[in-house]
Design a protein around this motif. Structure first.
Motif, PDB file in Angstrom:
ATOM      1  N   ALA A  77       0.849  -1.195   0.000  1.00  7.97           N
ATOM      2  CA  ALA A  77       0.000   0.000   0.000  1.00  7.97           C
ATOM      3  C   ALA A  77       0.883   1.243   0.000  1.00  7.97           C
ATOM      4  O   ALA A  77       1.845   1.329   0.758  1.00  7.97           O
ATOM      5  N   ILE A  78       0.522   2.211  -0.827  1.00  9.69           N
ATOM      6  CA  ILE A  78       1.307   3.439  -0.938  1.00  9.69           C
ATOM      7  C   ILE A  78       0.420   4.661  -0.699  1.00  9.69           C
ATOM      8  O   ILE A  78      -0.777   4.636  -0.996  1.00  9.69           O
ATOM      9  N   PRO A  84      -2.601   3.011   2.942  1.00  9.27           N
ATOM     10  CA  PRO A  84      -2.562   2.375   4.255  1.00  9.27           C
ATOM     11  C   PRO A  84      -3.835   2.581   5.095  1.00  9.27           C
ATOM     12  O   PRO A  84      -4.033   1.875   6.067  1.00  9.27           O
ATOM     13  N   LEU A  92      -5.229  -0.642   5.164  1.00 10.81           N
ATOM     14  CA  LEU A  92      -4.567  -1.531   6.122  1.00 10.81           C
ATOM     15  C   LEU A  92      -5.059  -1.246   7.541  1.00 10.81           C
ATOM     16  O   LEU A  92      -5.190  -2.166   8.353  1.00 10.81           O
ATOM     17  N   VAL A 116      -1.967  -2.945  10.761  1.00  8.90           N
ATOM     18  CA  VAL A 116      -0.764  -2.163  11.085  1.00  8.90           C
ATOM     19  C   VAL A 116      -0.390  -2.192  12.560  1.00  8.90           C
ATOM     20  O   VAL A 116       0.746  -1.857  12.910  1.00  8.90           O
ATOM     21  N   ALA A 164       5.589   0.558   9.602  1.00  4.65           N
ATOM     22  CA  ALA A 164       4.906   0.959   8.370  1.00  4.65           C
ATOM     23  C   ALA A 164       5.156   2.434   8.117  1.00  4.65           C
ATOM     24  O   ALA A 164       5.618   3.172   8.995  1.00  4.65           O
ATOM     25  N   SER A 192       3.470   5.853   5.385  1.00  5.05           N
ATOM     26  CA  SER A 192       2.298   6.314   4.641  1.00  5.05           C
ATOM     27  C   SER A 192       2.549   7.750   4.216  1.00  5.05           C
ATOM     28  O   SER A 192       3.573   8.342   4.562  1.00  5.05           O
ATOM     29  N   TRP A 228       5.251   4.010  12.994  1.00  2.00           N
ATOM     30  CA  TRP A 228       5.357   4.781  11.748  1.00  2.00           C
ATOM     31  C   TRP A 228       6.781   5.266  11.547  1.00  2.00           C
ATOM     32  O   TRP A 228       7.395   5.833  12.457  1.00  2.00           O
ATOM     33  N   THR A 252       4.782  -0.820   2.657  1.00  2.00           N
ATOM     34  CA  THR A 252       4.167   0.504   2.607  1.00  2.00           C
ATOM     35  C   THR A 252       5.183   1.530   2.118  1.00  2.00           C
ATOM     36  O   THR A 252       6.380   1.390   2.348  1.00  2.00           O
ATOM     37  N   SER A 253       4.669   2.543   1.415  1.00  2.00           N
ATOM     38  CA  SER A 253       5.496   3.660   0.955  1.00  2.00           C
ATOM     39  C   SER A 253       4.729   4.959   1.131  1.00  2.00           C
ATOM     40  O   SER A 253       3.508   4.947   1.323  1.00  2.00           O
ATOM     41  N   ARG A 254       5.468   6.083   1.044  1.00  2.00           N
ATOM     42  CA  ARG A 254       4.901   7.380   1.395  1.00  2.00           C
ATOM     43  C   ARG A 254       4.177   8.100   0.267  1.00  2.00           C
ATOM     44  O   ARG A 254       3.126   8.685   0.485  1.00  2.00           O
TER      45      ARG A 254
END
Length: 192
Positions: free
Chosen positions: A113-114, A118, A121, A127, A132, A134, A149, A162-164
């Motif tokens: 999820a990017i 999230p 999620l 999470v 993770a 976001s 986070w 996960t990515s931002r």
């Protein structure tokens, strides 16, 4: 361990996805995986496509391959969840979308999820207790849901990637490939 060339990847989205966050993973994964499908809710499948969001306006349509209700974990090795604000906000209210995401989680398959995705999620209770990241505007949502986070381009924790933001897409796709090739991820399924 499965090779990415044999992998089957599902991308779940609806109207309002961040254009690059669907297009880039789809194209990069198509170049290396056996199969990449885009799934969307029934009303979007019937229209044949979903519409992206780019630069504060509607972007390009993307063809829908599979109706959400027909998507099954049995065919796919991973699910990719693009961001944008509208897309995950709409999908997190969709019981079928959440059930599918939870099934991928329960089976130890890769869930990626990017950006704002999230949120999905969080809804799936995936999470809590995990590392993770976001989009920065939902950092508090992630922390309140129990995530550790991190402000990093990509974070993977037991096959949950996960990515931002769009600037992290190269790292995001590379980590998806790496996690798929690691195979099934043994992880506790958290109670709701």
């Amino acid at each position: 361990m499965p090779k990415i060339k044999n992998a089957k990847i599902l991308i779940l989205a609806t109207d309002g996805f961040e254009q690059s966050e669907l297009d880039v993973p789809r194209e990069k994964l198509k170049a290396v995986a056996q199969l990449v499908h885009v799934a969307a809710p029934k009303e979007r499948k019937e229209k044949g496509s979903i519409l992206g969001w780019r630069d504060h306006d509607w972007g390009d349509p993307v063809p829908v391959d599979v109706e959400l209700s027909d998507a099954s974990t049995s065919l796919y090795d991973a699910i990719v969840l693009p961001g944008g604000q509208m897309n995950p906000d709409t999908l997190r209210k969709n019981p079928e979308a959440l059930a599918l995401i939870k099934a991928f989680l329960a089976e130890g398959k890769v869930v990626a999820a990017i950006c704002h995705a999230p949120w999905l999620l969080i809804e799936a209770n995936a999470v809590r207790g995990r590392r993770a990241t976001s989009y920065d505007s939902i950092k508090t949502d992630m922390i309140n849901a129990g995530a550790n986070w991190l402000d990093e381009p990509v974070v993977a924790d037991q096959g949950i990637v996960t990515s931002r933001n769009p600037g992290d897409l190269e790292a995001f796709v590379a980590k998806i490939i790496e996690e798929v090739e690691e195979g099934k991820h043994e992880r506790a399924v958290l109670a709701a």
